[in-house]
Write a protein that holds these residues in place. Structure first.
Motif, mmCIF file in Angstrom:
data_model
loop_
_atom_site.group_PDB
_atom_site.id
_atom_site.type_symbol
_atom_site.label_atom_id
_atom_site.label_comp_id
_atom_site.label_asym_id
_atom_site.label_seq_id
_atom_site.Cartn_x
_atom_site.Cartn_y
_atom_site.Cartn_z
ATOM 1 N N TRP A 176 1.426 2.975 5.282
ATOM 2 C CA TRP A 176 1.859 3.066 3.882
ATOM 3 C C TRP A 176 0.758 3.688 3.027
ATOM 4 O O TRP A 176 1.027 4.479 2.131
ATOM 5 N N LYS A 177 -0.488 3.320 3.310
ATOM 6 C CA LYS A 177 -1.610 3.874 2.550
ATOM 7 C C LYS A 177 -1.672 5.390 2.720
ATOM 8 O O LYS A 177 -1.890 6.123 1.759
ATOM 9 N N LYS A 182 1.224 4.873 -0.736
ATOM 10 C CA LYS A 182 1.786 3.622 -1.258
ATOM 11 C C LYS A 182 0.869 2.472 -0.887
ATOM 12 O O LYS A 182 0.182 2.507 0.131
ATOM 13 N N VAL A 231 0.675 -1.742 -0.319
ATOM 14 C CA VAL A 231 1.464 -2.956 -0.118
ATOM 15 C C VAL A 231 1.199 -3.869 -1.301
ATOM 16 O O VAL A 231 0.051 -4.125 -1.661
ATOM 17 N N SER A 232 2.267 -4.334 -1.931
ATOM 18 C CA SER A 232 2.150 -5.175 -3.122
ATOM 19 C C SER A 232 1.411 -6.473 -2.806
ATOM 20 O O SER A 232 1.549 -7.039 -1.716
ATOM 21 N N GLU A 266 9.582 -0.898 2.999
ATOM 22 C CA GLU A 266 9.264 0.003 1.890
ATOM 23 C C GLU A 266 9.345 -0.708 0.542
ATOM 24 O O GLU A 266 8.586 -0.407 -0.375
ATOM 25 N N THR A 276 6.208 -2.252 -1.116
ATOM 26 C CA THR A 276 5.124 -1.348 -1.496
ATOM 27 C C THR A 276 5.316 -0.806 -2.907
ATOM 28 O O THR A 276 6.406 -0.860 -3.462
#
Length: 140
Positions: free
Chosen positions: A76-77, A81, A83-84, A123, A126
């Motif tokens: 994701w990075k 994005k 991760v929340s 997804e 994120t």
């Protein structure tokens, strides 16, 4: 106390089995639609299979995620994005081979099959980095 809703694993397995049967039989129109229901990796574009697919389908149903795209923290990075905060990943397994460092009678290094575990995030867990930067500026 918050009541935890249990998902019906049989329903998830039946849905996965139905999708795989249609995909394997090659019904083109249905195949494209059903492949979209299988969990997909953000980086490789490959669909998760077997127990991983069943597990992620169950998580998606339980958490009511609309997206069917999954990836590790680093994947994701790489996609821009984050991760929340407070989100938890879901464990999946990938079989890999590993050299043992031992050699057989012919001088060949022995190889064993092992399982490598990863945590993946949906997804919807994120936030794009740009949005996160905007939120941080507003908070200051």
């Amino acid at each position: 106390m918050k009541k935890i809703k249990r998902i019906n694993q049989k329903e998830v397995n039946d849905e996965l089995s139905r999708i795989i049967t249609i995909v394997n039989n090659g019904v083109k129109e249905k195949r494209k639609v059903l492949l979209k229901k299988l969990p997909k990796n953000i980086k490789t574009g490959d669909w998760y299979t077997g127990g991983n697919a069943g597990h992620l389908l169950g998580v998606r149903k339980e958490k009511k995620y609309k997206s069917n795209v999954w990836g590790t923290f680093l994947q994701w990075k790489e996609e821009g994005k984050i991760v929340s905060k407070g989100e938890h990943g879901y464990k999946i397994m990938r079989p890999v081979t590993k050299k043992t460092g031992d050699f057989d009678d012919n001088g060949n290094e022995e190889i064993v099959n092992v399982r490598k575990f990863y945590k993946v995030f949906n997804e919807e867990q994120t936030t794009p980095e740009r949005e996160l930067e905007k939120l941080q500026k507003v908070e200051k």
